[in-house]
Design an enzyme around this catalytic site. Structure first.
Site, PDB file in Angstrom:
ATOM      1  N   GLY A   1      42.143  30.699   4.554  1.00  0.00           N
ATOM      2  CA  GLY A   1      40.751  30.778   5.016  1.00  0.00           C
ATOM      3  C   GLY A   1      39.905  31.431   3.931  1.00  0.00           C
ATOM      4  O   GLY A   1      38.898  32.085   4.215  1.00  0.00           O
ATOM      5  N   ALA A   2      40.337  31.214   2.671  1.00  0.00           N
ATOM      6  CA  ALA A   2      39.747  31.945   1.531  1.00  0.00           C
ATOM      7  C   ALA A   2      38.282  31.599   1.276  1.00  0.00           C
ATOM      8  O   ALA A   2      37.574  32.377   0.647  1.00  0.00           O
ATOM      9  CB  ALA A   2      40.567  31.668   0.281  1.00  0.00           C
ATOM     10  N   THR A   3      37.840  30.440   1.757  1.00  0.00           N
ATOM     11  CA  THR A   3      36.446  30.057   1.497  1.00  0.00           C
ATOM     12  C   THR A   3      35.511  30.560   2.600  1.00  0.00           C
ATOM     13  O   THR A   3      34.300  30.376   2.508  1.00  0.00           O
ATOM     14  CB  THR A   3      36.316  28.516   1.417  1.00  0.00           C
ATOM     15  OG1 THR A   3      36.850  27.965   2.634  1.00  0.00           O
ATOM     16  CG2 THR A   3      37.077  27.956   0.232  1.00  0.00           C
TER      17      THR A   3
ATOM     18  N   THR B   1      34.763  35.788   5.902  1.00  0.00           N
ATOM     19  CA  THR B   1      35.591  36.983   5.717  1.00  0.00           C
ATOM     20  C   THR B   1      36.627  36.764   4.624  1.00  0.00           C
ATOM     21  O   THR B   1      36.859  37.645   3.797  1.00  0.00           O
ATOM     22  CB  THR B   1      36.312  37.358   7.038  1.00  0.00           C
ATOM     23  OG1 THR B   1      35.436  37.111   8.132  1.00  0.00           O
ATOM     24  CG2 THR B   1      36.702  38.816   7.046  1.00  0.00           C
TER      25      THR B   1
ATOM     26  N   THR C   1      42.501  36.455  12.422  1.00  0.00           N
ATOM     27  CA  THR C   1      41.935  35.410  13.290  1.00  0.00           C
ATOM     28  C   THR C   1      41.955  35.874  14.743  1.00  0.00           C
ATOM     29  O   THR C   1      42.926  36.490  15.182  1.00  0.00           O
ATOM     30  CB  THR C   1      42.775  34.119  13.129  1.00  0.00           C
ATOM     31  OG1 THR C   1      42.770  33.765  11.747  1.00  0.00           O
ATOM     32  CG2 THR C   1      42.224  32.981  13.956  1.00  0.00           C
TER      33      THR C   1
ATOM     34  N   SER D   1      42.347  42.674  16.013  1.00  0.00           N
ATOM     35  CA  SER D   1      41.100  41.967  16.316  1.00  0.00           C
ATOM     36  C   SER D   1      39.954  42.527  15.484  1.00  0.00           C
ATOM     37  O   SER D   1      38.899  41.915  15.384  1.00  0.00           O
ATOM     38  CB  SER D   1      40.776  42.098  17.801  1.00  0.00           C
ATOM     39  OG  SER D   1      40.677  43.466  18.147  1.00  0.00           O
TER      40      SER D   1
ATOM     41  N   HIS E   1      27.324  39.151  17.650  1.00  0.00           N
ATOM     42  CA  HIS E   1      27.863  38.585  16.406  1.00  0.00           C
ATOM     43  C   HIS E   1      26.965  37.456  15.918  1.00  0.00           C
ATOM     44  O   HIS E   1      26.149  36.930  16.675  1.00  0.00           O
ATOM     45  CB  HIS E   1      29.276  38.019  16.625  1.00  0.00           C
ATOM     46  CG  HIS E   1      30.354  39.061  16.602  1.00  0.00           C
ATOM     47  ND1 HIS E   1      30.725  39.757  17.740  1.00  0.00           N
ATOM     48  CD2 HIS E   1      31.132  39.537  15.591  1.00  0.00           C
ATOM     49  CE1 HIS E   1      31.702  40.612  17.424  1.00  0.00           C
ATOM     50  NE2 HIS E   1      31.965  40.498  16.131  1.00  0.00           N
TER      51      HIS E   1
ATOM     52  N   LYS F   1      29.989  32.427  15.163  1.00  0.00           N
ATOM     53  CA  LYS F   1      31.246  32.871  15.796  1.00  0.00           C
ATOM     54  C   LYS F   1      31.607  31.966  16.959  1.00  0.00           C
ATOM     55  O   LYS F   1      30.763  31.655  17.803  1.00  0.00           O
ATOM     56  CB  LYS F   1      31.116  34.330  16.267  1.00  0.00           C
ATOM     57  CG  LYS F   1      32.426  34.872  16.821  1.00  0.00           C
ATOM     58  CD  LYS F   1      32.425  36.373  16.936  1.00  0.00           C
ATOM     59  CE  LYS F   1      33.717  36.902  17.533  1.00  0.00           C
ATOM     60  NZ  LYS F   1      34.908  36.596  16.719  1.00  0.00           N
TER      61      LYS F   1
HETATM   62  N1  LIG Z   1      40.028  40.900  12.612  1.00  0.00           N
HETATM   63  C1  LIG Z   1      38.859  41.126  12.026  1.00  0.00           C
HETATM   64  O1  LIG Z   1      38.561  42.241  11.552  1.00  0.00           O
HETATM   65  C2  LIG Z   1      37.892  39.989  11.889  1.00  0.00           C
HETATM   66  C3  LIG Z   1      36.691  40.150  11.214  1.00  0.00           C
HETATM   67  C4  LIG Z   1      35.884  39.039  11.034  1.00  0.00           C
HETATM   68  C5  LIG Z   1      36.270  37.801  11.534  1.00  0.00           C
HETATM   69  N2  LIG Z   1      37.434  37.698  12.214  1.00  0.00           N
HETATM   70  C6  LIG Z   1      37.943  36.413  12.716  1.00  0.00           C
HETATM   71  O2  LIG Z   1      38.421  35.675  11.587  1.00  0.00           O
HETATM   72  C7  LIG Z   1      38.272  34.291  11.847  1.00  0.00           C
HETATM   73  C8  LIG Z   1      37.467  33.660  10.706  1.00  0.00           C
HETATM   74  O3  LIG Z   1      36.149  34.161  10.757  1.00  0.00           O
HETATM   75  P1  LIG Z   1      35.059  33.795   9.643  1.00  0.00           P
HETATM   76  O4  LIG Z   1      33.766  34.259  10.159  1.00  0.00           O
HETATM   77  O5  LIG Z   1      35.518  34.272   8.304  1.00  0.00           O
HETATM   78  O6  LIG Z   1      35.137  32.183   9.720  1.00  0.00           O
HETATM   79  P2  LIG Z   1      34.600  31.066   8.726  1.00  0.00           P
HETATM   80  O7  LIG Z   1      33.535  31.604   7.837  1.00  0.00           O
HETATM   81  O8  LIG Z   1      34.308  29.882   9.573  1.00  0.00           O
HETATM   82  O9  LIG Z   1      35.864  30.752   7.798  1.00  0.00           O
HETATM   83  C9  LIG Z   1      37.002  30.094   8.277  1.00  0.00           C
HETATM   84  C10 LIG Z   1      37.931  29.803   7.118  1.00  0.00           C
HETATM   85  O10 LIG Z   1      39.075  29.176   7.652  1.00  0.00           O
HETATM   86  C11 LIG Z   1      39.265  27.915   7.026  1.00  0.00           C
HETATM   87  N3  LIG Z   1      39.779  26.986   8.038  1.00  0.00           N
HETATM   88  C12 LIG Z   1      39.176  26.546   9.167  1.00  0.00           C
HETATM   89  N4  LIG Z   1      39.990  25.713   9.831  1.00  0.00           N
HETATM   90  C13 LIG Z   1      41.126  25.649   9.104  1.00  0.00           C
HETATM   91  C14 LIG Z   1      42.345  24.951   9.240  1.00  0.00           C
HETATM   92  N5  LIG Z   1      42.566  24.125  10.271  1.00  0.00           N
HETATM   93  N6  LIG Z   1      43.294  25.129   8.288  1.00  0.00           N
HETATM   94  C15 LIG Z   1      43.070  25.946   7.232  1.00  0.00           C
HETATM   95  N7  LIG Z   1      41.948  26.614   7.029  1.00  0.00           N
HETATM   96  C16 LIG Z   1      40.986  26.462   7.959  1.00  0.00           C
HETATM   97  C17 LIG Z   1      37.898  27.515   6.509  1.00  0.00           C
HETATM   98  O11 LIG Z   1      38.039  26.654   5.375  1.00  0.00           O
HETATM   99  P3  LIG Z   1      37.480  25.153   5.404  1.00  0.00           P
HETATM  100  O12 LIG Z   1      36.034  25.285   5.716  1.00  0.00           O
HETATM  101  O13 LIG Z   1      37.789  24.598   4.085  1.00  0.00           O
HETATM  102  O14 LIG Z   1      38.236  24.505   6.518  1.00  0.00           O
HETATM  103  C18 LIG Z   1      37.355  28.862   6.068  1.00  0.00           C
HETATM  104  O15 LIG Z   1      37.867  29.193   4.798  1.00  0.00           O
HETATM  105  C19 LIG Z   1      37.619  34.187  13.227  1.00  0.00           C
HETATM  106  O16 LIG Z   1      38.629  34.021  14.197  1.00  0.00           O
HETATM  107  C20 LIG Z   1      36.939  35.541  13.382  1.00  0.00           C
HETATM  108  O17 LIG Z   1      36.745  35.898  14.738  1.00  0.00           O
HETATM  109  C21 LIG Z   1      38.247  38.765  12.397  1.00  0.00           C
END
Ligand SMILES: NC(=O)c1ccc[n+]([C@@H]2O[C@H](COP(=O)([O-])OP(=O)(O)OC[C@H]3O[C@@H](n4cnc5c(N)ncnc54)[C@H](OP(=O)(O)O)[C@@H]3O)[C@@H](O)[C@H]2O)c1
Length: 254
Positions: free
Chosen positions: A7-9, A12, A91, A115, A146, A150
């Site tokens: 999820g590098a792009t 977070t 996640t 979380s 948020h 989200k």
């Molecule tokens: N625990 C914590 O402290 C915390 C903090 C913040 C967020 N989160 C959680 O972390 C998750 C991501 O949040 P975010 O805001 O960073 O999301 P985001 O900006 O939408 O990023 C999601 C990342 O996952 C990749 N991705 C999506 N579907 C995928 C798949 N099927 N296979 C592989 N990669 C996939 C996307 O890449 P592509 O676009 O190339 O698919 C993108 O790099 C959420 O569940 C959020 O609630 C947790």
């Protein structure tokens, strides 16, 4: 350490890449679309198994961090278990089946799931429990805000706070949770109101309100940037290396 960020792009994930690279770790990224983030190579998801197992020529990964979506994370955690790579899960939004799959992976590798990787939220959980114990019978309302991107609601952190409420009240408040309010409804004494807002680019705000007829106590955590989650997730990954297979949370790493 050799770290794979899945999820590098993402919002977070890209901060995690920057944080881990800044600490001098050897970082590779994975996302559905190959790209680069902070000059770090991001591979397509088809390469994940090779990156974990080290068949890409750079040696096996020491640890992986996942900030994607629940459906993908389940699959990748199983892959990490097969490769013997410790797994940090940021996640959120898993259903029971998804959680079971992560727990199954934790039978063969260490899995650390949180979380919220902000240290302030871990402190908030303790303060909420202390507040409820000190103020028995006070009404409890939880509000979280948020960014508009989200997916899951209420947030994973809100659910952790609700679990802390249950702990403090020594009850299962799940039946008492009222998600938003509309129409004619008098508040039940045991009710816990849960309110969700989605707007703009808010990184994450959680407020617990405790009130009786004569006073109000509010406990609020606000993430000012996503760097706080990135720092916590990398701390967790550094700590998880070398641990026995099992289920860990951020509190263990702290
Ligand atoms: N625990 C914590 O402290 C915390 C903090 C913040 C967020 N989160 C959680 O972390 C998750 C991501 O949040 P975010 O805001 O960073 O999301 P985001 O900006 O939408 O990023 C999601 C990342 O996952 C990749 N991705 C999506 N579907 C995928 C798949 N099927 N296979 C592989 N990669 C996939 C996307 O890449 P592509 O676009 O190339 O698919 C993108 O790099 C959420 O569940 C959020 O609630 C947790």
């Amino acid at each position: 350490m050799r770290l794979v960020v899945i999820g590098a792009t993402g919002r977070t994930g890209s901060e995690i890449v920057a944080e881990a690279s800044g600490r001098g770790h050897d970082v590779v990224g994975v996302a559905r679309s190959a790209d680069t983030v902070e000059d770090v190579r991001v591979h397509p998801t088809e390469k994940l198994r090779d990156l974990l197992e080290g068949e890409a020529g750079d040696g096996p990964a020491d640890v992986a961090i996942d900030f994607t979506v629940p459906g993908a994370c389940r699959e990748y955690a199983t892959m990490a278990a097969e490769a013997g790579v410790p797994y940090v899960v940021g996640t959120t939004g898993f259903d029971e089946e998804g959680l079971d799959e992560l727990k199954e992976a934790s039978e063969s590798i260490p899995v650390l799931k949180a979380s919220n990787f902000a240290r302030g939220v871990q402190a908030l959980l303790r303060v909420v429990e202390a507040g409820i114990e000190a103020l028995p019978g006070y009404d409890i309302e939880l509000t979280e805000t948020h960014h508009s991107g989200k997916r899951d609601a209420p947030s994973g952190t809100a659910k952790s706070i609700l679990n802390a409420v249950d702990e403090a009240r020594e009850s299962d408040s799940e039946l008492d949770r009222t998600h938003g309010r509309e129409g004619e409804h008098l508040r039940e004494e045991s009710e816990v109101g849960v309110h969700v807002r989605r707007a703009g680019n808010v990184r994450g705000e959680h407020e617990v309100l405790l009130a009786d007829n004569d006073e109000v106590l509010t406990l609020t955590h606000r993430a000012e940037s996503r760097r706080v989650f990135a720092a916590g997730a990398v701390d967790a990954a550094e700590w998880l290396i070398g641990k026995e297979a099992g289920w860990y949370d951020f509190e263990d790493a702290l």
